[in-house]
Design an enzyme around this catalytic site. Structure first.
Site, PDB file in Angstrom:
ATOM      1  N   SER A 133       5.322  -1.868   4.018  1.00 32.07           N
ATOM      2  CA  SER A 133       4.375  -1.460   2.982  1.00 32.07           C
ATOM      3  C   SER A 133       5.122  -0.953   1.757  1.00 32.07           C
ATOM      4  CB  SER A 133       3.456  -0.365   3.522  1.00 32.07           C
ATOM      5  OG  SER A 133       2.646   0.126   2.479  1.00 32.07           O
TER       6      SER A 133
ATOM      7  N   HIS B 270       3.294  -5.880   2.491  1.00 32.20           N
ATOM      8  CA  HIS B 270       1.964  -5.290   2.433  1.00 32.20           C
ATOM      9  C   HIS B 270       1.810  -4.530   1.121  1.00 32.20           C
ATOM     10  CE1 HIS B 270      -1.754  -4.018   4.420  1.00 32.20           C
ATOM     11  NE2 HIS B 270      -1.566  -2.833   3.857  1.00 32.20           N
TER      12      HIS B 270
ATOM     13  N   ASP C  25      -0.726  -2.204  -0.971  1.00 33.06           N
ATOM     14  CA  ASP C  25      -1.915  -1.354  -0.940  1.00 33.06           C
ATOM     15  C   ASP C  25      -2.454  -1.159  -2.351  1.00 33.06           C
ATOM     16  OD1 ASP C  25      -2.209  -0.623   1.871  1.00 33.06           O
ATOM     17  OD2 ASP C  25      -0.278   0.368   1.632  1.00 33.06           O
TER      18      ASP C  25
ATOM     19  N   MET D 262      -5.168   0.575  -4.603  1.00 34.89           N
ATOM     20  CA  MET D 262      -6.079   1.721  -4.555  1.00 34.89           C
ATOM     21  C   MET D 262      -6.594   2.030  -5.956  1.00 34.89           C
ATOM     22  SD  MET D 262      -3.912   4.238  -2.050  1.00 34.89           S
ATOM     23  CE  MET D 262      -3.008   3.611  -0.628  1.00 34.89           C
TER      24      MET D 262
ATOM     25  N   HIS E 131      -4.035  -5.527   0.380  1.00 37.78           N
ATOM     26  CA  HIS E 131      -5.073  -4.709   1.028  1.00 37.78           C
ATOM     27  C   HIS E 131      -5.838  -3.990  -0.072  1.00 37.78           C
ATOM     28  CE1 HIS E 131      -5.885  -1.066   3.892  1.00 37.78           C
ATOM     29  NE2 HIS E 131      -6.990  -1.692   3.554  1.00 37.78           N
TER      30      HIS E 131
ATOM     31  N   MET F 100      -8.182  -1.540  -1.290  1.00 41.58           N
ATOM     32  CA  MET F 100      -8.911  -0.311  -1.011  1.00 41.58           C
ATOM     33  C   MET F 100      -9.608   0.118  -2.291  1.00 41.58           C
ATOM     34  SD  MET F 100      -6.248   1.661   1.501  1.00 41.58           S
ATOM     35  CE  MET F 100      -4.755   0.852   0.915  1.00 41.58           C
TER      36      MET F 100
ATOM     37  N   MET G 255      -7.379   0.402  10.402  1.00 41.31           N
ATOM     38  CA  MET G 255      -6.692   1.538   9.801  1.00 41.31           C
ATOM     39  C   MET G 255      -6.461   2.602  10.867  1.00 41.31           C
ATOM     40  SD  MET G 255      -5.963   0.843   6.720  1.00 41.31           S
ATOM     41  CE  MET G 255      -5.327   2.482   6.337  1.00 41.31           C
TER      42      MET G 255
ATOM     43  N   ASP H 155      -2.423  -0.446  10.437  1.00 45.39           N
ATOM     44  CA  ASP H 155      -1.776   0.161   9.280  1.00 45.39           C
ATOM     45  C   ASP H 155      -1.962   1.671   9.313  1.00 45.39           C
ATOM     46  OD1 ASP H 155      -0.803   0.915   6.825  1.00 45.39           O
ATOM     47  OD2 ASP H 155      -2.272  -0.194   5.633  1.00 45.39           O
ATOM     48  N   GLY H 156      -0.838   2.406   9.386  1.00 39.40           N
ATOM     49  CA  GLY H 156      -0.880   3.847   9.250  1.00 39.40           C
ATOM     50  C   GLY H 156      -0.201   4.592  10.379  1.00 39.40           C
ATOM     51  N   GLY H 157       0.915   5.226  10.092  1.00 31.42           N
ATOM     52  CA  GLY H 157       1.564   6.083  11.071  1.00 31.42           C
ATOM     53  C   GLY H 157       2.235   5.372  12.222  1.00 31.42           C
TER      54      GLY H 157
ATOM     55  N   GLY I 189       5.438   1.684   6.492  1.00 31.92           N
ATOM     56  CA  GLY I 189       5.987   2.077   5.211  1.00 31.92           C
ATOM     57  C   GLY I 189       7.132   3.047   5.349  1.00 31.92           C
TER      58      GLY I 189
END
Length: 223
Positions: A6, A31, A33, A35, A64, A66, A135, A173-175, A195
């Site tokens: 990411s 990736h 993001d 936003m 992605h 958002m 997510m 995606d995330g953590g 990321g």
């Protein structure tokens, strides 16, 4: 198993070098993001930046969105070089129409779900999707901790995909990092967005290769 670094976590003061490092290390997608400060509490970049980045790599761009009303902007992101365009179920009033529009532009279409959105809401569009993005944090910022409830959602999405659209990829995606990557893969994920686990490491290339080794270990594939 695919890994999508990411760029939200990359150092944009040397972005060409950072992209080159992960590309040479074997990244599958990049990736991106997007936003808008409305759908999520942060602002990143739009089609202009993606278009400028496009000439730096041949890796597929996994955009992605958002943002609110993403259907208004998919043509711009496709023209900028996005190969996969993912919209949020929560942001689309006419989700099937948005998915069909993305595919009509020659891009792969994805739909993302926030942590509190049930997987069952994908039933009516799953057959039209190229990618489902679960997510595993509340969207808006990088570096958040993985939400354990995501593992259940990944298993549910995996079952739905296997039954109705086996060609569809399941992305998370995330953590995601060393401490949970094997659980995430075992729950059914095909594509891992990471990321800070990659760009936050002293050597992103070494980190990416080590994460892939963990993800592809035989025990990680058991569901």
């Amino acid at each position: 198993m695919k890994i999508a670094p990411s760029l939200l976590s990359a150092d944009f003061s040397r972005i060409a070098d950072q992209i080159g490092v992960v590309e040479r290390a074997g990244a599958d997608y990049l990736h991106l993001d997007v936003m808008d400060g409305r759908f999520v509490p942060n602002i990143t970049w739009g089609p202009k930046i993606i278009g400028d980045l496009r000439h730096l790599t041949r890796l597929p761009f996994d955009a992605h969105l958002m943002i609110v009303e993403p259907e208004r902007y998919v043509e711009q992101f496709r023209a900028a070089g996005a190969d996969i365009i993912t919209v949020h179920l929560e942001a689309c009033v006419h989700l099937q129409r948005a998915v069909a529009h993305i595919r009509s532009l020659g891009a792969r279409a994805g739909v993302s779900l926030n942590p509190s959105t049930p997987v069952v809401l994908l039933e009516d569009v799953i057959g039209d999707l190229d990618l489902v993005l679960i997510m595993s944090v509340n969207p808006g910022f990088g570096g958040q901790s993985f939400l354990p409830v995501t593992l259940k959602k990944l298993r549910e999405a995996r079952e739905m995909i296997d039954e109705f659209n086996p060609a569809c990829e399941l992305e998370v995606d995330g953590g995601v990092g060393r401490e949970n990557i094997r659980e995430v893969v075992a729950a059914g994920a095909d594509v891992l967005v990471m990321g800070s686990s990659i760009f936050g490491a002293p050597d992103p290339a070494t980190a990416l290769r080590a994460l892939r080794t963990l993800a592809e270990a035989p025990a990680a594939g058991k569901r």
